[in-house]
Design an enzyme around this catalytic site. Structure first.
Site, PDB file in Angstrom:
ATOM      1  N   ALA A 397       0.963  -1.181  -0.048  1.00 40.94           N
ATOM      2  CA  ALA A 397       0.026   0.007  -0.019  1.00 40.94           C
ATOM      3  C   ALA A 397       0.716   1.314   0.125  1.00 40.94           C
ATOM      4  O   ALA A 397       0.532   2.281  -0.831  1.00 40.94           O
ATOM      5  CB  ALA A 397      -0.962   0.159   1.093  1.00 40.94           C
ATOM      6  N   CYS A 398       1.991   1.149   0.688  1.00 41.58           N
ATOM      7  CA  CYS A 398       2.840   2.361   0.867  1.00 41.58           C
ATOM      8  C   CYS A 398       3.503   2.564  -0.618  1.00 41.58           C
ATOM      9  O   CYS A 398       3.734   3.626  -1.020  1.00 41.58           O
ATOM     10  CB  CYS A 398       4.010   2.216   1.969  1.00 41.58           C
ATOM     11  SG  CYS A 398       3.375   2.639   3.756  1.00 41.58           S
ATOM     12  N   ALA A 399       3.915   1.302  -1.327  1.00 43.35           N
ATOM     13  CA  ALA A 399       4.544   1.420  -2.542  1.00 43.35           C
ATOM     14  C   ALA A 399       3.378   2.549  -3.508  1.00 43.35           C
ATOM     15  O   ALA A 399       3.939   3.226  -4.275  1.00 43.35           O
ATOM     16  CB  ALA A 399       4.854   0.203  -3.118  1.00 43.35           C
ATOM     17  N   PHE A 402       3.350   6.220  -2.503  1.00 41.26           N
ATOM     18  CA  PHE A 402       4.356   6.963  -3.068  1.00 41.26           C
ATOM     19  C   PHE A 402       4.311   7.159  -4.611  1.00 41.26           C
ATOM     20  O   PHE A 402       4.566   8.121  -5.262  1.00 41.26           O
ATOM     21  CB  PHE A 402       5.692   6.133  -2.709  1.00 41.26           C
ATOM     22  CG  PHE A 402       6.305   6.464  -1.343  1.00 41.26           C
ATOM     23  CD1 PHE A 402       6.588   7.905  -0.711  1.00 41.26           C
ATOM     24  CD2 PHE A 402       6.226   5.218  -0.227  1.00 41.26           C
ATOM     25  CE1 PHE A 402       7.108   7.798   0.371  1.00 41.26           C
ATOM     26  CE2 PHE A 402       6.525   5.489   0.950  1.00 41.26           C
ATOM     27  CZ  PHE A 402       7.173   6.749   1.354  1.00 41.26           C
TER      28      PHE A 402
END
Length: 433
Positions: A397-399, A402
């Protein structure tokens, strides 16, 4: 019942105002939704009860961590579709209170209640942190929060991070990093930090949040400095000390289990803070900046490497991400980069350079997810299925976040100028590139 997926599809369409962009497969084997789209697997009715009792991200997270929900197909595409086409649109277009004024939405909720079965709230998965609200960032609460995230086993982190054991954004030489290994990219990031700090033999470096010792070892071995590394994680410290001994650097590196607020043996020539300031908390950030300022010599440099969120039009409505706060970084808070720069300057620093490396973190996270998925069975054996699912979801999810510019990461180089205004900085900026 053999039509649960069709009913879910219809109910979600009523709730969200548009058909879900993913396919749904329910516990009864039924399927509905666009053919060829990623599939959201609803394994049991308990998943619906989790969503009803905690609507939104936390309910979804609990269902995912417990294994009540799963995804078939590309994980990144699915998360992007859900975040972009459903949850963001739903939050922007209507709040839950506003939505419930709509008779169709109320009818959909009643339909979900009937489909979910007895409306008892399922217990949260055991991986969820039981932290007080609000998180006051005392030394005790910060130590507990750090332990929740980092003391899950060094063997597990070896799977995810690889030999570099660096848990922060790497620095890639090309846009997609096809010819660069994760280890090389992390080496390049550590070298970039050292060059920005202008390290020279004989200097003293304080590494705040030293992790498993990678920055300390690189700086001592490659630049001849003496290093004090501080962490609140007992497991990290034990691992870092062994690495230091194996490198033959015990005469130049000291690893402490210590809060940065308790460091009293300054002044230092330089301070590195890489992926640590996210744990400080907005209310404590000026104190953090002032403490680091006091630990530096005049002309000393600080390299603050930190994730940032995008500013909101109304900052009074900002809330900490419930999934991250409950399962990943209890008490963690992200601030816009402008707030970070302002707080550093309020503490006395002169900010000399700000570099965004947002795209680099997306590449790094995808490599971490690949490593985790490649050794999934062992990761589950080491931490349990729930914890492994937390890390896979959080990193993927963070990828996406970003990549979509929902969050960023910045290296802020600041200096403690002398009383006469001398910074010790070169006239030409970016000499480290």
């Amino acid at each position: 019942m053999a039509d649960a997926a069709q009913r879910l599809q219809g109910l979600f369409t009523q709730l969200l105002g548009a058909p879900p962009p993913v396919r749904v497969r329910a516990w009864d084997g039924s399927q509905a939704g666009p053919p060829g789209a990623p599939t959201l697997v609803v394994r049991n009715r308990r998943a619906l009860r989790r969503l009803l009792w905690k609507p939104g991200e936390l309910g979804l997270a609990r269902a995912w961590v417990a294994g009540d929900l799963d995804i078939e197909g590309d994980l990144y595409t699915t998360l992007d579709l859900l975040a972009g086409d459903i949850w963001e649109r739903g939050e922007d277009a209507r709040t839950l209170t506003q939505a419930l004024r709509d008779p169709e939405v109320r009818a959909a909720v009643r339909g979900l209640v009937r489909l979910a079965g007895p409306p008892l709230p399922p217990a949260p998965p055991p991986e969820e942190a039981r932290s007080p609200r609000p998180h006051l960032h005392t030394k005790r609460s910060d130590r507990r929060a750090i332990s929740h995230h980092y003391d899950v086993g060094n063997d597990f982190y070896e799977i995810v991070l690889g030999p570099s054991m660096v848990y922060s954004c790497a620095y890639w030489k090309s846009p997609d990093g096809p010819d660069t290994t994760l280890e090389q990219a992390q080496h390049d990031k550590l070298e970039l930090v050292c060059r920005k700090l202008g390290l020279t033999p004989g200097q003293r470096l304080l590494d705040v949040g030293c992790g498993w010792g990678s920055m300390a070892i690189h700086a001592a071995r490659e630049h001849g400095v003496s290093v004090v590394g501080v962490t609140l994680s007992q497991e990290q410290a034990a691992y870092a000390r062994k690495r230091v001994a194996d490198e033959g650097l015990t005469d130049r590196i000291e690893i402490r289990v210590q809060d940065y607020r308790d460091v009293r043996d300054g002044p230092y020539d330089a301070i590195s803070s890489i992926g640590m300031a996210e744990h400080v908390g907005a209310d404590r950030y000026l104190e953090y900046a002032a403490d680091l300022y006091d630990l530096l010599k005049p002309g000393g440099r600080l390299l603050n490497h930190q994730i940032a969120r995008r500013p909101q039009r109304d900052e009074t409505t900002y809330e900490v991400d419930p999934f991250i706060n409950s399962y990943v970084f209890p008490g963690g808070e992200l601030q816009p980069v402008g707030v970070t720069v302002t707080q550093l300057e309020r503490a006395g620093f002169e900010v000399r350079d700000v570099e965004s490396i947002r795209e680099h973190y997306a590449l790094t996270l995808r490599r971490w997810v690949t490593r985790l998925e490649a050794d999934w069975k062992r990761a589950v054996q080491l931490t349990g299925p729930g914890r492994a699912r937390v890390w896979r979801l959080y990193m993927a999810a963070c990828a996406v976040a970003f990549e979509r510019n929902r969050i960023g990461v910045n290296q802020v180089l600041a200096v403690r100028a002398s009383e006469s205004g001398e910074s010790g900085m070169p006239l030409r900026a970016r000499t480290w590139n």
